[in-house]
Motif scaffolding. Sequence first.
Motif, short mmCIF file in Angstrom:
data_model
loop_
_atom_site.label_atom_id
_atom_site.label_comp_id
_atom_site.label_asym_id
_atom_site.label_seq_id
_atom_site.Cartn_x
_atom_site.Cartn_y
_atom_site.Cartn_z
N GLY A 120 6.72 1.70 -3.22
CA GLY A 120 7.67 0.36 -2.56
C GLY A 120 7.83 0.47 -2.19
N MET A 121 8.89 1.72 -1.87
CA MET A 121 10.32 2.21 -1.90
C MET A 121 9.80 2.49 -0.41
SD MET A 121 13.06 3.17 -4.34
CE MET A 121 12.14 4.18 -5.38
N VAL A 122 8.62 3.31 -0.13
CA VAL A 122 7.52 4.19 1.12
C VAL A 122 7.67 2.68 2.00
CG1 VAL A 122 6.26 5.15 1.79
CG2 VAL A 122 7.28 6.19 0.03
N ALA A 123 7.11 1.67 1.58
CA ALA A 123 7.29 0.74 1.76
C ALA A 123 7.74 -0.23 2.58
CB ALA A 123 6.22 -0.56 1.20
N ARG A 124 8.98 -0.54 2.05
CA ARG A 124 10.21 -0.94 2.52
C ARG A 124 10.92 -0.43 3.40
NH1 ARG A 124 14.84 -3.04 -1.32
NH2 ARG A 124 16.71 -4.07 -0.07
N ALA A 125 10.82 1.12 3.47
CA ALA A 125 11.54 2.50 5.05
C ALA A 125 10.06 2.13 6.09
CB ALA A 125 11.61 3.82 4.14
N MET A 126 8.80 1.75 5.48
CA MET A 126 8.21 1.50 6.78
C MET A 126 8.85 0.12 7.52
SD MET A 126 4.83 3.13 4.96
CE MET A 126 3.85 2.38 6.60
N ALA A 127 8.71 -0.60 6.63
CA ALA A 127 8.94 -2.39 7.40
C ALA A 127 10.48 -2.08 8.07
CB ALA A 127 9.07 -2.94 6.35
N ASN A 128 11.43 -1.06 7.32
CA ASN A 128 12.94 -1.28 7.99
C ASN A 128 12.54 -0.80 9.27
OD1 ASN A 128 14.27 -0.31 5.48
ND2 ASN A 128 14.17 -2.05 6.11
N PHE A 129 11.47 0.11 10.01
CA PHE A 129 11.36 0.71 11.02
C PHE A 129 9.71 -0.03 12.26
CE2 PHE A 129 15.01 3.21 9.32
CZ PHE A 129 15.80 2.76 9.99
N GLY A 130 9.23 -0.59 11.17
CA GLY A 130 8.16 -1.33 12.86
C GLY A 130 6.88 -0.27 12.13
N LEU A 131 6.37 0.45 11.27
CA LEU A 131 5.71 0.71 10.82
C LEU A 131 4.90 -0.06 9.24
CD1 LEU A 131 7.05 4.31 10.29
CD2 LEU A 131 5.92 3.18 12.07
N SER A 132 3.57 -0.06 9.12
CA SER A 132 2.62 -0.89 8.12
C SER A 132 1.62 -0.10 7.87
CB SER A 132 2.17 -2.28 9.48
OG SER A 132 0.88 -1.73 10.41
N GLU A 133 0.90 0.47 8.59
CA GLU A 133 -0.56 1.17 7.77
C GLU A 133 0.14 2.21 7.01
OE1 GLU A 133 -4.37 2.76 9.64
OE2 GLU A 133 -2.94 2.21 10.67
N LEU A 134 -0.35 1.46 5.62
CA LEU A 134 0.34 2.91 4.40
C LEU A 134 -1.10 3.53 4.05
CD1 LEU A 134 1.41 4.86 2.90
CD2 LEU A 134 2.25 2.37 1.03
N ARG A 135 -1.44 4.46 4.03
CA ARG A 135 -2.89 5.00 3.30
C ARG A 135 -2.19 6.20 1.93
NH1 ARG A 135 -6.56 7.37 8.22
NH2 ARG A 135 -6.37 4.72 9.58
N LEU A 136 -2.81 5.87 1.13
CA LEU A 136 -2.93 6.76 -0.80
C LEU A 136 -4.10 7.10 -0.98
CD1 LEU A 136 -0.93 3.47 -2.36
CD2 LEU A 136 -0.17 4.88 -0.94
N VAL A 137 -3.60 8.89 -0.72
CA VAL A 137 -4.29 9.08 -1.84
C VAL A 137 -4.32 9.98 -2.86
CG1 VAL A 137 -5.49 12.06 -1.65
CG2 VAL A 137 -4.92 10.56 0.59
N ALA A 138 -5.37 9.21 -3.86
CA ALA A 138 -5.58 9.38 -5.27
C ALA A 138 -4.32 9.15 -5.32
CB ALA A 138 -5.99 10.84 -5.86
N PRO A 139 -3.71 7.72 -5.69
CA PRO A 139 -2.76 7.34 -6.71
C PRO A 139 -2.52 7.83 -8.06
CG PRO A 139 -3.77 5.69 -5.25
CD PRO A 139 -4.61 7.06 -5.38
N ARG A 140 -1.90 8.44 -8.70
CA ARG A 140 -1.83 8.62 -9.60
C ARG A 140 -2.16 7.41 -10.72
NH1 ARG A 140 3.36 10.76 -13.83
NH2 ARG A 140 3.87 8.45 -13.08
N ASP A 141 -1.16 6.13 -11.11
CA ASP A 141 -1.50 5.58 -11.46
C ASP A 141 -2.39 4.18 -11.39
OD1 ASP A 141 0.63 6.48 -13.45
OD2 ASP A 141 2.33 5.33 -12.39
N GLY A 142 -3.26 4.44 -10.29
CA GLY A 142 -4.16 3.60 -9.35
C GLY A 142 -4.09 3.13 -8.45
N TRP A 143 -4.15 1.60 -8.56
CA TRP A 143 -4.01 0.51 -7.71
C TRP A 143 -4.60 -0.16 -7.19
CZ3 TRP A 143 0.34 1.22 -4.73
CH2 TRP A 143 0.67 0.18 -3.38
N PRO A 144 -4.01 -1.75 -7.12
CA PRO A 144 -2.76 -1.93 -7.13
C PRO A 144 -2.13 -1.38 -7.76
CG PRO A 144 -4.26 -3.83 -7.58
CD PRO A 144 -5.06 -3.20 -7.59
N ASN A 145 -0.75 -1.55 -7.97
CA ASN A 145 0.09 -1.38 -8.99
C ASN A 145 1.81 -2.40 -8.59
OD1 ASN A 145 2.83 -0.36 -10.33
ND2 ASN A 145 1.77 1.77 -9.91
#
Length: 287
Positions: A29-54
Amino acid sequence: MSDTPTEKPSNRPSPVIVLVAPQMGENIGMVARAMANFGLSELRLVAPRDGWPNDKATAAASRATHVVEAAAVFDDLRAAIADLNFVFATTARERDGFKPVRGPVEAARTLRAQAAGGYRAGILFGREKFGLDNDEISLADEIVTFPVDPAYASLNVAQAVLLMAYEWRKAGLERETDIPFTGPQTVAAPKEELHGLFGHLEAALDTRGYFRPLAKKAKMVDKVRAVLTRPGFTMGEIKVLRGIVSSLDYFSPKEPRGAGYPLRKAEVDKQAHPARRAEDAGEGSDD
């Protein structure tokens, strides 16, 4: 400088942020926030430990939930970067030396060049505990690292993403020094106004006996003027200062004009009690 920073006009895609085996939803979630701060929007997750969505990722993203909701999940890294033309891998540790290593500023310019050429690029970020392993780094074209203190080189994944997102954003501005807003544009007052302030203040100080001993007056005046010439006052500021001086000059304190500094308490007491003055002088003593 413009009031708002403007990116160079472009419909080119921004880099993809790829998190490899992220462990905590809050960090995503904090990564998503940092991305949005500077205009990035495409996030990809490789095998998130706690599953997805979260739910924890959504909560930590604040108002960047659009990044979280659009995140794509992959089982392995190869699949996550299959459609990309160029990939950076981030690491804080020196590796085998078989790939070029860039700093964040140079890496961001490379990403901009890739986008300008119509290529798709991505940046890999590793696990919270130990980052990317060598096999994962081998899938990247180049390495990007940060000039951190070697004594404490560990960065939270959201911090690392923030640094790269910031440099990406900055590299796309018309000028890298552009900022969203600036302070007021001020114009220094004409020198005649400043000279008027000098004369006003010096006359008021002279009346109050400030310049003592008189032999040092010229040097004291120079110092006062040096203080007043340093800031580059505007017309409005000079008016404020002259109003202050006028107020102090008009509403005189208890001491009369020209009396100099207020007398010390002991001197006041002596003037108020003549007998005490006589005793101090040895007058009226039986000895």
